[in-house]
Structures are given as C-alpha cells and as structure tokens.
Design a protein around this motif. Structure first.
Motif, PDB file in Angstrom:
ATOM      1  N   ASN A   1      34.660  30.090  45.661  1.00 25.80           N
ATOM      2  CA  ASN A   1      33.611  30.103  46.677  1.00 25.80           C
ATOM      3  C   ASN A   1      33.051  31.510  46.896  1.00 25.80           C
ATOM      4  OD1 ASN A   1      34.105  27.378  47.019  1.00 25.80           O
ATOM      5  ND2 ASN A   1      35.294  27.628  48.893  1.00 25.80           N
ATOM      6  N   ALA A   2      33.962  32.483  46.883  1.00 25.68           N
ATOM      7  CA  ALA A   2      33.551  33.856  47.175  1.00 25.68           C
ATOM      8  C   ALA A   2      32.630  34.422  46.107  1.00 25.68           C
ATOM      9  CB  ALA A   2      34.786  34.746  47.327  1.00 25.68           C
ATOM     10  N   LEU A   3      32.771  33.946  44.877  1.00 22.66           N
ATOM     11  CA  LEU A   3      31.942  34.458  43.784  1.00 22.66           C
ATOM     12  C   LEU A   3      30.593  33.739  43.678  1.00 22.66           C
ATOM     13  CD1 LEU A   3      34.644  35.120  41.070  1.00 22.66           C
ATOM     14  CD2 LEU A   3      33.085  36.803  42.056  1.00 22.66           C
ATOM     15  N   ASN A   4      30.338  32.837  44.580  1.00 15.58           N
ATOM     16  CA  ASN A   4      29.034  32.187  44.635  1.00 15.58           C
ATOM     17  C   ASN A   4      27.931  33.282  44.620  1.00 15.58           C
ATOM     18  OD1 ASN A   4      27.423  29.698  45.311  1.00 15.58           O
ATOM     19  ND2 ASN A   4      26.864  30.989  47.036  1.00 15.58           N
ATOM     20  N   PRO A   5      26.860  33.110  43.852  1.00 18.80           N
ATOM     21  CA  PRO A   5      26.338  31.873  43.257  1.00 18.80           C
ATOM     22  C   PRO A   5      26.809  31.618  41.815  1.00 18.80           C
ATOM     23  CG  PRO A   5      24.702  33.587  43.085  1.00 18.80           C
ATOM     24  CD  PRO A   5      25.867  34.200  43.804  1.00 18.80           C
TER      25      PRO A   5
ATOM     26  N   VAL B   1      34.279  33.112  33.633  1.00 23.63           N
ATOM     27  CA  VAL B   1      32.976  32.506  33.942  1.00 23.63           C
ATOM     28  C   VAL B   1      32.243  32.244  32.635  1.00 23.63           C
ATOM     29  CG1 VAL B   1      32.853  33.732  36.151  1.00 23.63           C
ATOM     30  CG2 VAL B   1      31.800  34.749  34.121  1.00 23.63           C
ATOM     31  N   PRO B   2      31.278  31.331  32.630  1.00 22.86           N
ATOM     32  CA  PRO B   2      30.485  31.118  31.421  1.00 22.86           C
ATOM     33  C   PRO B   2      29.869  32.439  30.958  1.00 22.86           C
ATOM     34  CG  PRO B   2      30.005  29.421  33.053  1.00 22.86           C
ATOM     35  CD  PRO B   2      30.863  30.434  33.731  1.00 22.86           C
ATOM     36  N   ASP B   3      29.845  32.632  29.657  1.00 21.01           N
ATOM     37  CA  ASP B   3      29.351  33.907  29.124  1.00 21.01           C
ATOM     38  C   ASP B   3      27.968  34.260  29.671  1.00 21.01           C
ATOM     39  OD1 ASP B   3      31.615  33.211  27.544  1.00 21.01           O
ATOM     40  OD2 ASP B   3      30.891  34.535  25.947  1.00 21.01           O
ATOM     41  N   TYR B   4      27.105  33.269  29.790  1.00 17.78           N
ATOM     42  CA  TYR B   4      25.741  33.551  30.214  1.00 17.78           C
ATOM     43  C   TYR B   4      25.649  33.890  31.711  1.00 17.78           C
ATOM     44  CZ  TYR B   4      25.546  28.826  32.234  1.00 17.78           C
ATOM     45  OH  TYR B   4      25.780  27.702  32.984  1.00 17.78           O
ATOM     46  N   GLN B   5      26.769  33.675  32.453  1.00 16.25           N
ATOM     47  CA  GLN B   5      26.771  33.983  33.884  1.00 16.25           C
ATOM     48  C   GLN B   5      27.592  35.233  34.218  1.00 16.25           C
ATOM     49  OE1 GLN B   5      27.562  30.944  36.733  1.00 16.25           O
ATOM     50  NE2 GLN B   5      25.864  29.657  36.066  1.00 16.25           N
ATOM     51  N   LEU B   6      28.003  35.964  33.201  1.00 19.63           N
ATOM     52  CA  LEU B   6      28.846  37.141  33.444  1.00 19.63           C
ATOM     53  C   LEU B   6      28.148  38.152  34.357  1.00 19.63           C
ATOM     54  CD1 LEU B   6      31.481  38.632  32.837  1.00 19.63           C
ATOM     55  CD2 LEU B   6      30.364  39.657  30.833  1.00 19.63           C
ATOM     56  N   SER B   7      26.909  38.462  34.048  1.00 14.01           N
ATOM     57  CA  SER B   7      26.194  39.450  34.862  1.00 14.01           C
ATOM     58  C   SER B   7      25.944  38.923  36.271  1.00 14.01           C
ATOM     59  CB  SER B   7      24.869  39.837  34.199  1.00 14.01           C
ATOM     60  OG  SER B   7      24.048  38.695  34.037  1.00 14.01           O
TER      61      SER B   7
ATOM     62  N   GLY C   1      27.728  45.649  40.320  1.00 13.55           N
ATOM     63  CA  GLY C   1      29.067  45.127  40.601  1.00 13.55           C
ATOM     64  C   GLY C   1      29.264  44.607  42.011  1.00 13.55           C
ATOM     65  N   GLN C   2      28.145  44.438  42.733  1.00  9.78           N
ATOM     66  CA  GLN C   2      28.252  44.111  44.156  1.00  9.78           C
ATOM     67  C   GLN C   2      28.882  42.749  44.422  1.00  9.78           C
ATOM     68  OE1 GLN C   2      24.754  43.021  46.661  1.00  9.78           O
ATOM     69  NE2 GLN C   2      25.195  44.941  47.702  1.00  9.78           N
ATOM     70  N   ASN C   3      28.509  41.716  43.672  1.00 10.55           N
ATOM     71  CA  ASN C   3      29.036  40.376  43.936  1.00 10.55           C
ATOM     72  C   ASN C   3      30.551  40.333  43.762  1.00 10.55           C
ATOM     73  OD1 ASN C   3      28.290  37.574  44.610  1.00 10.55           O
ATOM     74  ND2 ASN C   3      29.159  37.093  42.601  1.00 10.55           N
ATOM     75  N   ALA C   4      31.028  40.936  42.681  1.00 11.12           N
ATOM     76  CA  ALA C   4      32.475  40.964  42.439  1.00 11.12           C
ATOM     77  C   ALA C   4      33.189  41.814  43.484  1.00 11.12           C
ATOM     78  CB  ALA C   4      32.751  41.513  41.043  1.00 11.12           C
ATOM     79  N   ARG C   5      32.577  42.929  43.851  1.00 11.02           N
ATOM     80  CA  ARG C   5      33.189  43.843  44.816  1.00 11.02           C
ATOM     81  C   ARG C   5      33.324  43.186  46.195  1.00 11.02           C
ATOM     82  NH1 ARG C   5      30.113  47.625  43.539  1.00 11.02           N
ATOM     83  NH2 ARG C   5      28.522  47.435  45.160  1.00 11.02           N
ATOM     84  N   LEU C   6      32.277  42.535  46.646  1.00  8.00           N
ATOM     85  CA  LEU C   6      32.331  41.869  47.944  1.00  8.00           C
ATOM     86  C   LEU C   6      33.298  40.687  47.936  1.00  8.00           C
ATOM     87  CD1 LEU C   6      28.571  41.901  49.024  1.00  8.00           C
ATOM     88  CD2 LEU C   6      30.439  43.220  50.037  1.00  8.00           C
ATOM     89  N   ALA C   7      33.322  39.941  46.820  1.00  7.09           N
ATOM     90  CA  ALA C   7      34.253  38.809  46.709  1.00  7.09           C
ATOM     91  C   ALA C   7      35.701  39.288  46.772  1.00  7.09           C
ATOM     92  CB  ALA C   7      33.998  38.053  45.411  1.00  7.09           C
ATOM     93  N   ALA C   8      35.971  40.415  46.130  1.00  7.41           N
ATOM     94  CA  ALA C   8      37.329  40.964  46.147  1.00  7.41           C
ATOM     95  C   ALA C   8      37.728  41.370  47.571  1.00  7.41           C
ATOM     96  CB  ALA C   8      37.411  42.162  45.209  1.00  7.41           C
ATOM     97  N   ARG C   9      36.816  42.008  48.287  1.00  8.86           N
ATOM     98  CA  ARG C   9      37.110  42.423  49.663  1.00  8.86           C
ATOM     99  C   ARG C   9      37.235  41.219  50.591  1.00  8.86           C
ATOM    100  NH1 ARG C   9      32.445  46.661  50.311  1.00  8.86           N
ATOM    101  NH2 ARG C   9      32.693  46.098  52.509  1.00  8.86           N
ATOM    102  N   LEU C  10      36.427  40.195  50.341  1.00 12.78           N
ATOM    103  CA  LEU C  10      36.465  39.008  51.190  1.00 12.78           C
ATOM    104  C   LEU C  10      37.789  38.269  51.041  1.00 12.78           C
ATOM    105  CD1 LEU C  10      34.467  37.395  53.099  1.00 12.78           C
ATOM    106  CD2 LEU C  10      34.108  35.890  51.125  1.00 12.78           C
ATOM    107  N   THR C  11      38.272  38.149  49.816  1.00 15.72           N
ATOM    108  CA  THR C  11      39.482  37.372  49.537  1.00 15.72           C
ATOM    109  C   THR C  11      40.754  38.197  49.568  1.00 15.72           C
ATOM    110  OG1 THR C  11      39.236  37.750  47.151  1.00 15.72           O
ATOM    111  CG2 THR C  11      38.176  35.779  48.076  1.00 15.72           C
ATOM    112  N   ASN C  12      40.593  39.529  49.543  1.00 17.84           N
ATOM    113  CA  ASN C  12      41.734  40.445  49.476  1.00 17.84           C
ATOM    114  C   ASN C  12      42.517  40.287  48.167  1.00 17.84           C
ATOM    115  OD1 ASN C  12      43.286  42.576  50.481  1.00 17.84           O
ATOM    116  ND2 ASN C  12      44.774  41.191  51.410  1.00 17.84           N
TER     117      ASN C  12
END
Length: 376
Positions: free
Chosen positions: A286-290, A310-316, A323-334
């Motif tokens: 959920n945190a890595l949405n979209p 993740v699917p190769d075409y959705q890596l970026s 790196g914002q989406n991954a960074r925020l997801a990591a902080r959200l989920t700890n």
C-alpha cells in the motif's frame, strides 16, 4: 513610594492578569532585602505591605528569654511582660522598627526586584497559556524575518519563531500574511517564554485532517503514520475502526473535497493516502502506491529489511522522482525498502539467502548491540 506601589499593583493585576498576592509577596521580599542591606540589620525582620493603603512597616522579631545576649534578636521576659502579661519564655514579639526614610532609601532596590518578579509572573502566565496550544494549529500573522527566524504574531500578541527548517520550501512569506502553524515547542526560558511554530512538521498534516474530517477528529478513522517531505509530498497511513467505513475514501471526501482542502492549505503539497494494516506485506504494498508490487521478500539478516519486486516497467514509478516514493514508503512503514525489478528475482533470492552474508550481517548487529550496551 507607597502610593505608586498601590497604583502599580492595581494596574498590573487588571492589565497583566498577575495576582495581587504574587506582587505583595514580591514587594515584601524586596523591601526586607533592602532593609537588611541598607540598615545592616540581622535577618530577623519582617516587612508588611498593605496593598490597599500602601502602608509599609518593618518589624524586628525578637524571642523572649531570661537573659538577653543579643539585643537585636532577643527581649527579656521582664520587658515582654511589661508589654503584655500573656507573654512566656520562647514567644516571639514583633517590634516596629520602620525608619522614617525607609521608603526613599529602599525604593530603587525594591523596584528592581519587584520588576523582576513581575516579569517572572508575566512569563509564567504566557507560558501557561501557550503550553496548552502545543501540538495544536493556530493562525498567526507574519511579522518580520531576520537571518535566524521568521517571526509570527499569535493571538494575544505573543511572538513565535519559525526556524528555516520549519518553513515550507515552496512558500514565500510576506509581512501581514495570515498562516496556519503548528505550535511545536513552548519553552519557559529566563528571558521569557519562547514559542516555536512549524509549517513542515508531520503533525500539521494530522491536525489539518482533523479539522476537515469529522471521522478523524472523533477517532473513527485513525491516522497511524505520516511521512512528509514538506511542500512536495506526504504519505499518510489510515485505519478505520468501523469495518463499514472506508478509511481512504473518508479522508479523500466526495469529489476529493476533503483532501483538496488540506492540499490547498499546504500550498499544493501532494497527499498519498493509503490503508494501514497489521500485515507488513500488505502495508508495504500500500505504501508504495501508485506502483504495483509483485512480491515482498524479507531479509533474514536484517529484521527491518525488505526487498520489493516490481514489474520492470514500473521500477522508476516505484522508486519515484529522486527516490521520493521509495523514501517516503520506507519512513511510513519503518522498513528499509530495497526495490528491484521482477526480472532480478532469482539473483535477489540468492543474495538474501547467502549464508556468509547473513552471518556477517548478524555479527555486525551483535557488535552494534554490544556498543550500545557499553554506552549505556
């Protein structure tokens, strides 16, 4: 001096909301010190100040004894009985010793100490008022800015400071602007109460949603976690205590009205609202949405480590801009989240299950734990 004190006393109680007894105590303490200093007397004196008439009287307190050894502190039983036949040995008697020029000589010293007490009382009043607002939103007016802070005037005229890191990077503040701020810190300093406010604190987002969403305010929908990069994007994890109520939909509102109100207040900051769940796999997804998540793999060598495929075409998309989406997801989920393309699954599993790497990581963790124990 006494008339001036009465006038000042009445004005301060009425205008500054400083209790009369606080000021009377300060006045008596000040005058006692002034008397002891200017008249070289012992410390067995009392000063009484009448806050209604302004009369000031100084008393020397003496103990009734058989034989007087110190005339400043003792009085003979014979002299005490001459004053009142009820006195006994060990009683204390007050003798008025107010000098004729005491008011004039003590005025300056008394004024200094009284003003100090007044400042302390004012400081405590302000502190008591604003400590109730800590972690709450309040609307202030931008006053000025210097090299250190942006200054905001809060209701009641209290000046609050906003540090550079508490200012939104996408906002430019002008004198007279009305802004909503979170009261982040209230300190009771000797120089006066220091109130610090923030526009970047994650709790500002939480309080704004409480104001816009009744279900958040009453606790039906709970904001479990917030990860924020102020001015750009926030991720918010929410949970509904009512199984018939969709937490995410409730936050968004009809036509997106509720979330848009918060976005507007934060100058266009994007809001990703996701569902919180106790299942870490689902929560990370959920945190890595979209982005779509194919698989979540836990690292046996790191309790908080996760690799997400993740699917190769959705890596970026999953990583996000800078790196914002991954960074925020990591902080959200700890969790420490490592995002890999699905095509590298075999290599990822081989690395995660590598016994040498696991042993090395566990040894490092043990060393860190020992170091922390030693520090304690």
């Amino acid at each position: 001096m006494s008339k001036e004190l009465v006038t000042a006393l009445n004005a301060l109680e009425e205008e500054k909301n400083i209790k009369a007894e606080v000021l009377v105590e300060a006045i008596e303490d000040a005058l006692k010190k002034a008397y002891e200093k200017d008249y070289n007397e012992a410390d067995n004196v009392e000063v009484n100040f009448d806050p209604k008439k302004g009369n000031i009287k100084v008393y020397s307190v003496k103990t009734v004894v058989d034989t007087v050894e110190d005339e400043n502190k003792e009085v003979s039983l014979k002299d005490a009985l001459a004053k009142n036949k009820a006195y006994e040995l060990g009683d204390e008697i007050k003798f008025e010793v107010t000098p004729s020029d005491f008011g004039r000589l003590a005025a300056q010293t008394a004024k200094q100490i009284i003003m100090q007490k007044v400042r302390e009382a004012e400081r405590d009043n302000v502190y008591d008022n604003f400590i109730t607002y800590q972690d709450e939103i309040i609307t202030g007016e931008v006053e000025r800015q210097d090299s250190r802070y942006l200054y905001v005037i809060l209701p009641g005229g209290q000046e609050a400071a906003m540090k550079p890191e508490d200012q939104m990077p996408n906002e430019h503040y002008q004198m007279g602007d009305k802004i909503k701020v979170l009261v982040s810190v209230v300190q009771n300093e000797s120089k006066g109460p220091q109130v610090f406010v923030s526009r970047t604190h994650p709790d500002l987002v939480k309080r704004l949603f409480e104001a816009e969403v009744p279900e958040v305010y009453d606790g039906t929908v709970e904001i479990k976690a917030i990860a924020r990069e102020a001015g750009d994007r926030s991720k918010i994890a929410v949970y509904s205590h009512n199984e018939n109520l969709d937490a995410v939909g409730t936050m968004v509102g009809q036509g997106g009205a509720r979330v848009q109100a918060v976005v507007n207040e934060l100058s266009g900051e994007n809001m990703d609202i996701v569902e919180w769940t106790e299942d870490p796999v689902e929560f990370v997804k959920n945190a890595l949405n979209p982005a779509e998540v194919v698989e979540v793999l836990f690292d046996p060598a790191n309790e908080r480590g996760i690799t997400v495929l993740v699917p190769d075409y959705q890596l970026s998309l999953a990583i996000g801009k800078r790196g914002q989406n991954a960074r925020l997801a990591a902080r959200l989920t700890n969790y420490k989240i490592d995002i890999k393309p699905e095509s590298e699954r075999d290599a990822v599993i081989a690395e995660l299950e590598d016994p040498e790497r696991i042993a090395a990581e566990q040894a490092q963790q043990a060393q860190r734990a020992d170091a922390m124990k030693s520090a304690d």
